[in-house]
Design an enzyme around this catalytic site. Structure first.
Site, PDB file in Angstrom:
ATOM      1  CD  GLU A 310      35.760  45.805  29.606  1.00 39.29           C
ATOM      2  OE1 GLU A 310      35.068  46.307  28.709  1.00 39.29           O
ATOM      3  OE2 GLU A 310      35.378  45.710  30.777  1.00 39.29           O
ATOM      4  CG  HIS A 331      59.777  62.347  41.536  1.00 41.17           C
ATOM      5  ND1 HIS A 331      60.917  62.894  42.105  1.00 41.17           N
ATOM      6  CD2 HIS A 331      59.555  63.049  40.399  1.00 41.17           C
ATOM      7  CE1 HIS A 331      61.332  63.893  41.336  1.00 41.17           C
ATOM      8  NE2 HIS A 331      60.527  64.008  40.303  1.00 41.17           N
ATOM      9  CE  LYS A 445      29.542  42.142  34.983  1.00 43.78           C
ATOM     10  NZ  LYS A 445      29.001  42.479  33.680  1.00 43.78           N
TER      11      LYS A 445
HETATM   12  O1  PA5 Z   1      32.868  48.182  27.634  1.00 40.10           O
HETATM   13  C1  PA5 Z   1      31.914  47.589  28.119  1.00 40.10           C
HETATM   14  O2  PA5 Z   1      31.069  47.024  27.422  1.00 40.10           O
HETATM   15  C2  PA5 Z   1      31.737  47.550  29.620  1.00 40.10           C
HETATM   16  O3  PA5 Z   1      32.745  48.237  30.266  1.00 40.10           O
HETATM   17  C3  PA5 Z   1      30.397  48.159  30.016  1.00 40.10           C
HETATM   18  O4  PA5 Z   1      30.348  49.483  29.546  1.00 40.10           O
HETATM   19  C4  PA5 Z   1      30.206  48.123  31.526  1.00 40.10           C
HETATM   20  O5  PA5 Z   1      30.315  46.822  31.990  1.00 40.10           O
HETATM   21  C5  PA5 Z   1      28.836  48.697  31.896  1.00 40.10           C
HETATM   22  O6  PA5 Z   1      27.812  47.964  31.295  1.00 40.10           O
HETATM   23  P1  PA5 Z   1      26.360  48.546  31.223  1.00 40.10           P
HETATM   24  O7  PA5 Z   1      26.379  49.788  30.412  1.00 40.10           O
HETATM   25  O8  PA5 Z   1      25.547  47.459  30.575  1.00 40.10           O
HETATM   26  O9  PA5 Z   1      25.901  48.827  32.629  1.00 40.10           O
END
Ligand code: PA5
Length: 454
Positions: A310, A331, A445
């Site tokens: 990310e 394996h 989303k």
């Molecule tokens: O790293 C990030 O920002 C994301 O992975 C969020 O943690 C994830 O989308 C969850 O978001 P939230 O804590 O707002 O529910």
């Protein structure tokens, strides 16, 4: 201060994989770049500078650690199970540490060996709200049937669909069981001031913890996001923070007298790892494979993959973070790693002192070919497999790096967490992207929302 973490380049001059590594001149230039990125980070003038709270979490945790520990004691008395509802950065870190440290016990929480034998400490932890599978939620409800449970709902935004949907179902179950007292079984971890979850927590009087506004999800494991479930499971969160603090101190330390940039890079595991990743990416590698020989660390690979994926997968660039658990995956993916396209490099996560495990007994004449191993423990055999794999992959043209900690205990995991977070930030800045945003995750989303519109 424990300082067990080490970073090494296993691939050496003359090995088939060595051509992908930087030469002396290139190392100087890389070191200069890495030091610029470090400076921008520490002086808080880098891209995403509003999200650097993670740098200080090992110290900031003092603000809430007493409350976290006191909640963990309350939960031991109150419930048998704790459901942690969260997704992405709101659950992967806690899951990684919990899986690395929990021995399997009757309730799945951590077990300790004392004179009385194996005893569970803390409620059994379950993770929910990280998918939209009805079958998974049904299964969880079945497992909670007849048992007491509380929910720790974790969401910074408070509106993430997967988490909100699971929380609604679990809350309904608590209301069915406890009526108006259901609120006593909910702990919310969310933004201190804003968002739907904070508003609900205030209105219903839920116990709650803050997610610092300047800490993004995937950098939040050392905040109440990770500490609440881990303390509830009976883990030593103070040692986890100590490990992270020691790594932070190493990264912040300035050389006592001026040293060449390359020497500073080689002395700093964070800078060295970050710079090599970027060099390998620029030299054409597309995939980094994180490999470990302890299955308990596989979940740390899941956390690592989110952290780097990310943070760096942006603008058509970024290494694909893949993870493997050896020897199991030797394996299944071993053939590809040894002999497939050479567009990858491998980072081994090495534990210097793993649990030795059982000793192989002498075979009494069986023909299983193991008689030469009689008297060795499993860790020794595993060590040979690890060394052999590194050597074979290197010989097959895969550059091999290694990150080691003395022990995969709370302190070692704290070091690893802070190390990978800092390396990720430096590496992403060297790549020229903001490490702390994730614009790409909005696309699915929007499509999903469109399809669900009524
Ligand atoms: O790293 C990030 O920002 C994301 O992975 C969020 O943690 C994830 O989308 C969850 O978001 P939230 O804590 O707002 O529910």
């Amino acid at each position: 201060m424990s300082e067990s973490l080490r970073f090494e380049v296993f691939t050496s001059e003359g090995s088939p994989a060595a051509a992908a590594l930087p030469g002396d001149g290139e190392l100087d230039a890389l070191a200069g770049e890495a030091l610029v990125a470090r400076g921008a980070l520490l002086e808080r003038r880098c891209a995403g500078a509003d999200f650097l709270g993670w740098l200080d979490l090992p110290l900031a945790a003092e603000d809430w650690i007493e409350d976290v520990l006191s909640l963990s004691l309350d939960l031991v008395a109150e419930v048998d199970h704790l459901v942690v509802a969260g997704i992405g950065g709101s659950y992967l870190g806690a899951r990684a540490v919990l899986k690395a440290l929990s021995a399997p016990g009757p309730r799945g929480g951590r077990v300790v060996l004392d004179q009385a034998g194996w005893e569970p400490v803390g409620p059994e932890i379950h993770f929910a709200g990280h998918d939209l599978s009805g079958a998974a939620l049904d299964d969880l409800l079945r497992r909670l049937h007849g048992n007491t449970f509380a929910v720790n709902v974790i969401s910074k935004s408070g509106t993430t669909l997967e988490t909100a949907a699971a929380f609604r179902v679990l809350r309904e179950e608590l209301v069915k069981r406890h009526g108006t007292e259901a609120d006593d079984y909910i702990i919310a971890t969310t933004d201190p001031d804003r968002g739907a979850l904070r508003a609900m927590a205030r209105a219903r009087g839920w116990r709650s913890f803050p997610i610092p506004p300047d800490v993004g999800g995937r950098f939040s494991v050392l905040s109440p996001v990770g500490l609440v479930p881990l303390a509830a499971a009976g883990l030593d969160v103070t040692a986890l923070l100590d490990g992270a603090r020691s790594m932070r101190e190493r990264f912040l330390a300035e050389p006592e007298s001026p040293v060449a940039a390359a020497a500073q890079l080689l002395a700093d595991p964070v800078l060295h790892y970050a710079a090599l990743r970027q060099h390998l990416r620029r030299s054409g590698k597309a995939v980094e494979v994180l490999a470990c020989f302890e299955p308990a660390l596989a979940a740390l690979g899941d956390w690592w993959a989110q952290l780097f994926g990310e943070s760096e997968g942006k603008g058509g660039q970024g290494l694909f973070p893949a993870r493997v658990a050896y020897t199991t995956d030797l394996h299944s993916l071993g053939q590809y790693l040894q002999d497939g396209p050479r567009h990858l490099f491998e980072t081994f996560l090495h534990v210097e002192h793993p649990a030795p495990g059982p000793i192989l007994a002498a075979g009494g004449g069986e023909r299983d070919g193991l008689d030469n191993l009689a008297g060795m423990n499993l860790a020794e055999i595993n060590r040979a497999a690890e060394r052999g794999t590194m050597t074979a992959h290197d010989a097959g043209g895969v550059p091999v790096l290694r990150v080691s900690v003395a022990r995969a205990d709370e302190s070692g995991l704290g070091e690893l967490i802070w190390f990978f977070e800092a390396a990720c930030a430096v590496s992403a800045l060297m790549q020229g992207v903001n490490p702390f945003d994730q614009p790409g995750v909005e696309a699915y989303k929007a499509e999903m929302r469109r399809l669900l519109e009524r």
